[in-house]
Design an enzyme around this catalytic site. Structure first.
Site, PDB file in Angstrom:
ATOM      1  N   GLY A  30       0.819  -1.206   0.000  1.00  0.00           N
ATOM      2  CA  GLY A  30       0.000   0.000   0.000  1.00  0.00           C
ATOM      3  C   GLY A  30       0.848   1.249   0.000  1.00  0.00           C
ATOM      4  O   GLY A  30       0.917   1.959   1.002  1.00  0.00           O
ATOM      5  N   ALA A  31       1.511   1.538  -1.110  1.00  0.00           N
ATOM      6  CA  ALA A  31       2.457   2.665  -1.155  1.00  0.00           C
ATOM      7  C   ALA A  31       2.095   3.682  -2.225  1.00  0.00           C
ATOM      8  O   ALA A  31       2.978   4.308  -2.826  1.00  0.00           O
ATOM      9  CB  ALA A  31       3.873   2.141  -1.378  1.00  0.00           C
ATOM     10  N   GLY A  34       0.933   9.837  -1.745  1.00  0.00           N
ATOM     11  CA  GLY A  34       0.045  10.570  -0.846  1.00  0.00           C
ATOM     12  C   GLY A  34      -0.438   9.775   0.343  1.00  0.00           C
ATOM     13  O   GLY A  34      -1.098  10.329   1.231  1.00  0.00           O
ATOM     14  N   GLY A  37       1.969   4.540   3.425  1.00  0.00           N
ATOM     15  CA  GLY A  37       3.027   3.652   2.962  1.00  0.00           C
ATOM     16  C   GLY A  37       4.082   4.393   2.172  1.00  0.00           C
ATOM     17  O   GLY A  37       5.290   4.142   2.317  1.00  0.00           O
ATOM     18  N   SER A 162      -5.667   0.124  13.628  1.00  0.00           N
ATOM     19  CA  SER A 162      -6.330   1.397  13.887  1.00  0.00           C
ATOM     20  C   SER A 162      -7.019   1.327  15.236  1.00  0.00           C
ATOM     21  O   SER A 162      -7.460   0.250  15.652  1.00  0.00           O
ATOM     22  CB  SER A 162      -7.369   1.691  12.796  1.00  0.00           C
ATOM     23  N   TYR A 189     -14.971  -2.921   9.206  1.00  0.00           N
ATOM     24  CA  TYR A 189     -13.631  -2.331   9.279  1.00  0.00           C
ATOM     25  C   TYR A 189     -13.006  -2.635  10.637  1.00  0.00           C
ATOM     26  O   TYR A 189     -11.839  -3.039  10.713  1.00  0.00           O
ATOM     27  CB  TYR A 189     -13.716  -0.822   9.067  1.00  0.00           C
TER      28      TYR A 189
END
Length: 315
Positions: A30-31, A34, A37, A162, A189
């Site tokens: 996940g890079a 913006g 990552g 999270s 989530y």
């Protein structure tokens, strides 16, 4: 007492532990430009790692990150590997490619994730957030450990979770929300983020003899990323009320630079050597709710995850 806090930036963490970065190999999922990552990868570049592999779905979203890293550290090999964490077949293909590229991984940073998605199922018939945020990373991590032998003694596996894990424990008997009949995207989530924490608890125990440590973390309240860009605006009042109802303390907002700090501390800080399996917040060890730290739940999640991916992993 940690030298780091809420306001610490990723660059400050890397500067403090440059010797843990120079010449090392990092894999980051996940890079996209913006996102967190990307911020982690760019911060690492300042200390000149040997290799950074950036795993994601869309190469053109990662290309600017690669350009930035190469300008900061021309000696670092930076490569993109395509992966879709909602597909176990894609994860297996990507893991094989990673294994072909590198022999050792000093830190595997499982950062990719989706949030607030409408109900849908992965090809493995798993609710999409649970599938992409946990199952895909479970499979990738285990393939890199056991099949590619890519993580050696002293390495770390980082799972970005999270504080919104508090929305839901893992629903072991109904992780698909009765095939959507009782679906709440925020509970889904929360379930996936609880799974991230429990996965680190399980990894810490199972990989201890190999010298591999694992940590999960809350990066902070960061609105600058694009994580929430696809969420239906009608969902925001719902999540706001859930935060109030569950008495979740949301800290003040962080910048992306501040938001990368806890991930980098988890990957680099030697003071955490004896805290494998811990959940971190503001770069320090925090105490999650019992359902997210239970060894019994961690083992049950491991067994469920093996069943879903159709493969057993024994250490």
């Amino acid at each position: 007492m940690s030298r780091f806090s809420y306001s610490t930036t990723g660059s400050e963490v890397v500067a403090a532990f440059a010797e843990q970065v120079t010449g090392k190999t990092f894999v980051i999922t996940g890079a996209s430009d913006g996102g967190l990552g990307a911020g982690v990868a760019v911060s690492l570049a300042a200390a000149h790692p040997a290799t950074i592999l950036l795993l994601g779905r869309t190469e053109n979203k990662v290309a600017p990150v690669i350009d930035t890293i190469q300008k900061i550290s021309p000696s670092t090999t930076v490569l993109f590997v395509e992966i879709d964490f909602a597909s176990c077949a894609s994860v297996r293909t990507a893991a094989a490619k990673v294994g072909d590229i590198v022999e050792n991984i000093d830190a595997l940073i499982n950062n990719a994730g989706i949030m607030g998605a409408k109900f849908s199922l992965t090809p493995e018939n798993v609710e999409s957030q649970f599938g992409a945020n946990h199952i895909g990373h479970f499979l990738l991590t285990n393939l890199l450990v056991s099949k590619q032998n890519a993580i050696g003694k002293g390495a770390r596996v980082i799972n970005v979770s999270s504080q919104l894990y508090q929305f839901s424990p893992v629903r072991f008997d109904d992780y698909n929300f009765s095939n959507g009949a009782v679906f709440n995207t925020w509970e889904a989530y929360g379930q996936s983020k609880t799974a991230n924490i429990l996965f680190s608890v399980a990894l810490a125990k199972k990989l201890a003899e190999r010298g591999v440590r694992s940590y999960s973390l809350h990066p902070g309240n960061i609105q600058a990323t694009k994580l929430s860009s696809q969420i239906d605006p009608a969902e925001f009042p719902i999540v706001g009320q859930m935060i109030v109802d569950k008495k979740i303390a949301m800290p003040r907002e962080k910048t992306i630079e501040q938001g990368t700090a806890t991930t980098l501390a988890a990957a680099l800080d030697p003071e955490l050597d004896n805290a494998s399996g811990a959940f971190l917040d503001d770069c320090n060890v925090a105490t999650p709710l019992a359902y997210a730290s239970s060894q019994e739940n961690a083992e049950e999640l491991w067994a469920l995850s093996e069943k879903i991916v159709g493969q057993n992993f024994s250490y």
